[in-house]
Design an enzyme around this catalytic site. Structure first.
Site, PDB file in Angstrom:
ATOM      1  N   TYR A 101       2.822  -3.321   6.519  1.00 18.97           N
ATOM      2  CA  TYR A 101       1.842  -2.910   5.857  1.00 18.97           C
ATOM      3  C   TYR A 101       1.109  -2.170   6.859  1.00 18.97           C
ATOM      4  O   TYR A 101       0.683  -2.961   7.619  1.00 18.97           O
ATOM      5  CB  TYR A 101       1.251  -3.816   4.924  1.00 18.97           C
ATOM      6  CG  TYR A 101      -0.179  -3.031   4.297  1.00 18.97           C
ATOM      7  CD1 TYR A 101      -0.193  -2.231   3.101  1.00 18.97           C
ATOM      8  CD2 TYR A 101      -1.333  -3.351   4.947  1.00 18.97           C
ATOM      9  CE1 TYR A 101      -1.405  -1.734   2.668  1.00 18.97           C
ATOM     10  CE2 TYR A 101      -2.494  -2.828   4.600  1.00 18.97           C
ATOM     11  CZ  TYR A 101      -2.561  -1.942   3.553  1.00 18.97           C
ATOM     12  OH  TYR A 101      -3.735  -1.559   3.039  1.00 18.97           O
ATOM     13  N   GLU A 185      -2.355   4.998   3.724  1.00 17.84           N
ATOM     14  CA  GLU A 185      -1.733   3.703   3.867  1.00 17.84           C
ATOM     15  C   GLU A 185      -0.194   3.823   3.595  1.00 17.84           C
ATOM     16  O   GLU A 185       0.148   4.849   2.828  1.00 17.84           O
ATOM     17  CB  GLU A 185      -2.008   3.222   2.413  1.00 17.84           C
ATOM     18  CG  GLU A 185      -2.244   1.381   2.248  1.00 17.84           C
ATOM     19  CD  GLU A 185      -2.484   1.269   0.940  1.00 17.84           C
ATOM     20  OE1 GLU A 185      -3.575   0.647   0.771  1.00 17.84           O
ATOM     21  OE2 GLU A 185      -1.892   1.355  -0.151  1.00 17.84           O
TER      22      GLU A 185
END
Ligand code: GDP
Ligand code: MN
Length: 377
Positions: A101, A185
């Site tokens: 992530y 993101e």
């Protein structure tokens, strides 16, 4: 404005972040042809501006082009958390070895951006962040320095990402700054079995205040799922925010409107909205503002609080009188005018003598009156 996954991917690719090949389609037939071009076996992904698509059944692997058509047909039209799926993206599938992530988010309290990264990316990232916060590295970025390659290496190391992921962190920062985003993101950022680092999913939120600098996204209001009154107000160019009370509020200047909300709350009523008609309030703007507020079924009284400065009170009063011609007043309207040409403005309203228009001389008095009227209605 949030971007769709396929738009985010486009920006990633433009800034040198590798993404799998993909195509976007809006029907099953087109999905079949796109899948053929991509080699048959594809991942079919719902394009909606919300996360958790995988868990909601909006991300499916299809073994060949015929299966891709069937799967696309099933996903198109699905409702994912209130978002209707109108397009799907077909992407070349990859063999994942590890999911990471990585992202940057504006941290308003800290006055800078926060880098967030984890070696445990994937669909469970929220649970990981909640149950084991230490598994997600959160590193403030010095905005003057930015994320240089050296800084990117430090973030990768702190998060336990492999060193090959560091260039992505550097490029992702460039996406954020050059594209005027408030959030970028990648989840998951993956390492494939054959050792490539790829962005499989992306989320980007652009800064609406910089829309004029990013013309490719257009300037129309986005947010099909927002409050309908806010959407209408935005279309009319009004600075309007829906709140959950009963007293509609119109004022000139954000500061005055904010303090009006406070004073109304102090009088035992709740503001129904924030609406700043700004400095040069023409009668048209007043009419637009009134019509948006009056179409809010929660509103029981309306408070107009104007301090005449550049726009004199008589102009505002004219605006209110003209607005009363085009908008049918159905709820009591309390008007407080003070400042430049206040006496003339008040005289104009008094001459109009509309039975639902009440005049007040002070802000406190006006707020009390509007609160009383709302609570009595
Ligand atoms: P989200 O649920 O909305 O975040 O959608 P994602 O695009 O992140 O997909 C959810 C999950 O599906 C990912 O975490 C991956 O595990 C998996 N996935 C997505 N694309 C691929 C792919 O090309 N190959 C494989 N093997 N898995 C994928
Ligand atoms: Mn994802």
């Amino acid at each position: 404005m949030d971007l769709y996954e396929h738009q985010a991917r486009q920006l990633f690719a433009e800034h040198g972040i590798a993404v799998p090949r993909a195509e976007v389609v809006d029907d099953a037939d087109a999905a079949e042809w796109a899948a053929r071009r991509l080699g048959g076996r594809v991942v079919v992904k719902a394009q909606v501006k919300t996360g958790g698509r995988g868990k909601a059944g909006g991300v499916k692997l299809a073994a060949d082009a015929a299966a891709a058509a069937l799967t696309a047909g099933r996903i198109l039209g699905m409702d994912i958390k209130g978002h209707r799926v109108r397009t799907v993206m077909l992407a070349e599938p990859v063999d994942i070895e590890a999911e990471f992530y990585a992202g940057y988010v504006l941290d308003r309290a800290a006055g800078t951006f926060l880098a967030m990264a984890s070696a445990e990316g994937g669909v469970e990232i929220e649970e990981v962040a909640a149950s084991r916060p230490e598994a997600v590295a959160r590193i403030p970025v010095d905005p003057r320095e930015g994320v240089t390659e050296a800084v990117a290496r430090r973030i990768a190391e702190a998060a336990g990402l492999p060193p090959e992921a560091a260039p992505v962190l550097h490029r992702l920062w460039q996406v954020l700054t050059r594209e005027d985003a408030l959030l970028v993101e990648v989840n998951p950022l993956v390492r494939t079995i054959d050792g490539r680092i790829l962005a499989l999913d992306g989320k980007i939120t652009l800064d609406d205040n910089a829309r004029f600098r990013q013309p490719r996204w257009g300037t129309e209001a986005d947010d099909p799922h927002g409050d309908p009154l806010e959407t209408e107000a935005a279309a009319r160019g009004l600075n309007y925010v829906k709140l959950d009370g009963e007293v509609g509020i119109i004022g000139n200047g954000a500061g005055l409107v904010m303090s009006t909300l406070d004073v109304v709350a102090g009088c035992g009523a709740r503001p129904a909205n924030f609406l700043d008609i700004g400095g040069g309030a023409s009668s048209g703007v007043m009419a637009d503002g009134l019509s948006v507020i009056l179409s809010d079924p929660d509103v029981r009284s309306v408070l107009v609080n104007v301090f005449g400065g550049i726009t004199a009170c008589d102009v505002v009063a004219d605006g209110i009188v003209q607005a009363l011609e085009s908008v049918r007043l159905t709820k009591p309207l309390v008007v407080r005018l003070d400042g430049n040409n206040a006496a003339r403005g008040r005289a104009i309203l008094d001459a109009r003598a509309h039975p639902l228009v009440h005049r007040a001389t002070t802000m406190d008095g006006a707020a009390r009156r509007a609160a009383q009227l709302a609570n009595a209605a």
